[in-house]
Design a protein around this motif. Structure first.
Motif, PDB file in Angstrom:
ATOM      1  N   ARG A   1       0.888  -1.177   0.000  1.00 39.08           N
ATOM      2  CA  ARG A   1       0.000   0.000   0.000  1.00 39.08           C
ATOM      3  C   ARG A   1       0.921   1.220   0.000  1.00 39.08           C
ATOM      4  NH1 ARG A   1      -4.866  -2.027   1.191  1.00 39.08           N
ATOM      5  NH2 ARG A   1      -5.797   0.002   1.665  1.00 39.08           N
ATOM      6  N   ILE A   2       1.123   1.780  -1.185  1.00 39.72           N
ATOM      7  CA  ILE A   2       2.190   2.772  -1.380  1.00 39.72           C
ATOM      8  C   ILE A   2       1.608   4.121  -1.797  1.00 39.72           C
ATOM      9  CG2 ILE A   2       4.232   3.337  -2.778  1.00 39.72           C
ATOM     10  CD1 ILE A   2       4.583   0.234  -3.060  1.00 39.72           C
ATOM     11  N   GLY A   3       2.066   5.159  -1.124  1.00 36.45           N
ATOM     12  CA  GLY A   3       1.706   6.521  -1.497  1.00 36.45           C
ATOM     13  C   GLY A   3       2.875   7.179  -2.214  1.00 36.45           C
ATOM     14  N   LEU A   4       2.583   7.948  -3.264  1.00 37.04           N
ATOM     15  CA  LEU A   4       3.619   8.702  -3.962  1.00 37.04           C
ATOM     16  C   LEU A   4       3.600  10.142  -3.459  1.00 37.04           C
ATOM     17  CD1 LEU A   4       3.347   7.489  -7.677  1.00 37.04           C
ATOM     18  CD2 LEU A   4       4.333   6.342  -5.698  1.00 37.04           C
ATOM     19  N   ALA A   5       4.762  10.624  -2.992  1.00 37.09           N
ATOM     20  CA  ALA A   5       4.849  11.968  -2.422  1.00 37.09           C
ATOM     21  C   ALA A   5       5.919  12.767  -3.145  1.00 37.09           C
ATOM     22  CB  ALA A   5       5.159  11.891  -0.923  1.00 37.09           C
ATOM     23  N   GLY A   6       5.698  14.068  -3.232  1.00 38.06           N
ATOM     24  CA  GLY A   6       6.649  14.960  -3.914  1.00 38.06           C
ATOM     25  C   GLY A   6       5.910  16.114  -4.542  1.00 38.06           C
ATOM     26  N   ARG A   7       6.619  17.210  -4.787  1.00 37.98           N
ATOM     27  CA  ARG A   7       5.994  18.384  -5.377  1.00 37.98           C
ATOM     28  C   ARG A   7       5.507  18.098  -6.792  1.00 37.98           C
ATOM     29  NH1 ARG A   7       6.868  23.156  -2.506  1.00 37.98           N
ATOM     30  NH2 ARG A   7       6.131  24.286  -4.335  1.00 37.98           N
TER      31      ARG A   7
END
Length: 618
Positions: free
Chosen positions: A341-347
């Motif tokens: 269960r992976i979230g992608l984070a970054g501007r």
């Protein structure tokens, strides 16, 4: 006294009344969130209050001279060709001079005399600070090319441009429809602080529960054409709403039991009736009307079968991807496991959407391999929404995927039955797509993705345009989803609840795998920064007094360190006062707490501004 109010307001959409005889008032300094399910008329009400839409009934009363700033869900820029045209108004002297100065600077052989004259005019109007204010807002919202044609901007860029203009203009009333759409998390946190600074008057619709709690101190629910006010944050609203629904349910059951008894009496009644009988008959019809009039809120039902998943799911091996000389992914490898269960984070712009396109095969890597297992079935809910013909019927959109769909419990539902579960009644099923609201289109798109029975589900900004009730159902479904989940979302609540691992994109091509959700990552980063600041000061070389021209004096350094301690304390006090709003119903006490919050926010703004001045030389 209300600075913006309505009198007997009424409006309909496609021959259906959204609301009638609606009374709404907004006082100076109030920060209000408007909530309700998709299709209840929230966006229409905002447009009417902003003067963008004329109501069919009633009037809107505005305080004389009041300036209203409106951010729609989908901004339009009919009369503006470029970003510069939209940002800098000709009737604003400071903005006109700033634009002329910027355009002159961009010329290779700028007229120095003209440049000098503009500089003097800007100084005379104290416009340099205003220019810095404009540039800081534009930069924060990732708007850097002012000569760019608005026609070439994406939907997200258009939304950020409209938000930037509204923030630059600093209106008396901010009316915002889904302001967090297309913003990254860091920018949302910046916007929270900006809207809560000073005594701003804010009315907004948002699905972002963290943003709602941080900004608003009052909730107004639009439900079946009526407004109900809840003083306090979203958590307080949920508690009171649950209590009200429980009471309404008990009352409904009591009325139904009484109706059954009265119905038996009516059937036994002779034709000739006396006065007492007539009163009882009238009471029966009143009771029947009350029972019919009660409508429980329906909720979307999500329960679909997940395709069987083999041992090999998806393997990424040393993948590189770049555009126009800029590396977005630099040698990334990962082997997906069951239950990931992976979230992608970054501007924004750091490569998250590119990564999703690579793993689904719509783009190919420059180097490296991406191998999916034979049993892997992707379900990709794209951010862009449905690319559909407006003249297409809703039910045909679903039938294009499948006539029947198998549910988790083994039942097989027809396209029409499934649409009903997703809150599309028959009249909407056979209606045209272009009559759907933004939230309904998003719900239809999600339904089409789930119909494919995916075991590898990718959701790119699924929260955009969905109402909070539908989001709650989506969260409950995803919390029990047995396949692999990849989630891209600016909704911190959604990330915290549904992911236990992050892929963090830094924009230079490095993707860092972090074990934990966004709240844990954020806390870790803040702790790391707070430890680094004192260490950097200790490592800084001691220079002779003669060279300390651009450094802080001893007194200023003491002030800087004091502010470093006081600012978090002020933020904590504001949080405590905001929470205190939900613990009292006394109007005098509520007014006092609201006044305290306003004063604390003013003090926080002043100290934060001073801290930023000093930090440049710390």
């Amino acid at each position: 006294m209300s600075i913006l109010s309505t009198e007997q307001l009424g409006h309909s959409y496609h021959d259906r009344w959204l609301f009638r005889n609606l009374h709404f008032g907004l006082q100076k300094g109030e920060r209000v969130a408007l909530v309700g399910v998709n299709g209840t008329g929230k966006s229409s009400l905002l447009r009417i209050l902003a003067g963008e839409l004329d109501p069919l009934e009633g009037t809107v009363v505005r305080e004389r001279g009041i300036r209203i700033g409106f951010l729609p869900q989908d901004p339009t820029f009919h009369e503006y060709a470029t970003v510069n045209d939209f940002i800098y108004h000709a009737d604003n002297e400071q903005q006109r001079l700033i634009r002329a100065y910027e355009e002159l600077l961009a010329e290779p052989d700028a007229d120095t005399a003209r440049l000098s004259a503009l500089t003097e005019q800007l100084s005379a109007l104290n416009a340099w600070e205003y220019e810095h204010h404009i540039k800081s807002i534009l930069t924060r919202l990732q708007i850097t090319d002012f000569s760019q044609a608005i026609a070439n901007l994406s939907g997200g860029q258009r939304k950020r441009l409209a938000l930037a203009k509204l923030l630059i203009d600093e209106p008396d009333v901010y009316i915002l429809d889904e302001p967090t759409n297309h913003l990254d998390i860091e920018t949302i946190e910046w916007l929270e602080k900006l809207l809560t600074g000073g005594q701003k008057t804010v009315l907004l619709v948002t699905h972002d529960r963290y943003f709602l709690d941080a900004v608003c101190t009052q909730i107004r629910e639009l439900d079946h054409g009526k407004l109900t006010t809840y003083m306090g944050n979203y958590g307080y609203y949920l508690e009171r709403k649950t209590e009200a629904e429980a009471i309404a349910g008990v009352e409904l059951e009591r009325n139904r039991n009484l109706l059954r008894k009265e119905l038996e009496w009516m059937r036994r009644q002779p034709q000739a009736r006396g006065t007492k009988s007539k009163a009882r008959i009238d009471a029966f019809y009143d009771l029947e009307e009350k029972t019919k009039g009660y409508q429980a809120n329906q909720t979307v039902q999500l329960s679909v079968k997940v395709s069987r998943q083999g041992s090999k799911i998806l393997e990424i091996d040393q993948v590189f991807k770049g555009y126009h000389g800029r590396q977005l992914i630099n040698g990334f490898s990962y082997v997906f496991k069951k239950g990931d269960r992976i979230g992608l984070a970054g501007r924004n712009g750091t490569g998250k959407s590119t990564f999703l396109n690579l793993i689904t095969g719509s783009e190919q890597p420059d180097k490296g391999t991406i191998t999916a297992g034979e049993t892997t079935v992707f379900g990709y809910n794209r951010q862009g929404g449905l690319a559909l013909q407006g003249s297409e019927r809703v039910i045909d959109v679903v039938k294009d995927v499948a006539e029947y769909i198998q549910m988790a419990n083994g039942d097989s539902l027809s396209a029409s039955q499934l649409l009903t579960q997703f809150l599309f009644p028959p009249e909407k099923q056979f209606g045209l797509v272009d009559k759907l609201s933004g939230g309904e289109r998003k719900r239809l798109q999600l339904m089409r993705v789930l119909m494919q029975n995916p075991n590898f589900l990718i959701l790119d900004e699924p929260a955009n345009d969905l109402d909070i009730d539908t989001l709650n159902v989506l969260e409950a479904f995803l919390a029990n989803y047995s396949g692999v989940l990849i989630l891209v979302s600016h909704d911190r609540y959604l990330l915290d609840r549904l992911t236990d691992q992050l892929f963090i994109f830094d924009g230079s091509g490095t993707i860092t795998v972090y074990n934990g959700n966004y709240a844990a990552y954020k806390q870790e980063q803040e702790e790391k920064q707070s430890k680094e600041k004192p260490a950097e000061r200790q490592k800084a070389p001691v220079k002779p007094v003669a060279e300390k021209k651009n450094k802080l004096s001893y007194k200023e350094l003491q002030e800087y360190e004091t502010l470093d301690r006081e600012i978090p304390q002020l933020e904590q006090r504001i949080q405590e006062c905001t929470e205190a709003l939900s613990t009292t119903t006394d109007q005098m006490e509520l007014a006092k707490i609201a006044s305290d919050i306003s004063k604390l926010n003013d003090e926080l703004d002043r100290k934060t501004e001073r801290w930023m001045e000093l930090s440049e030389f710390a």
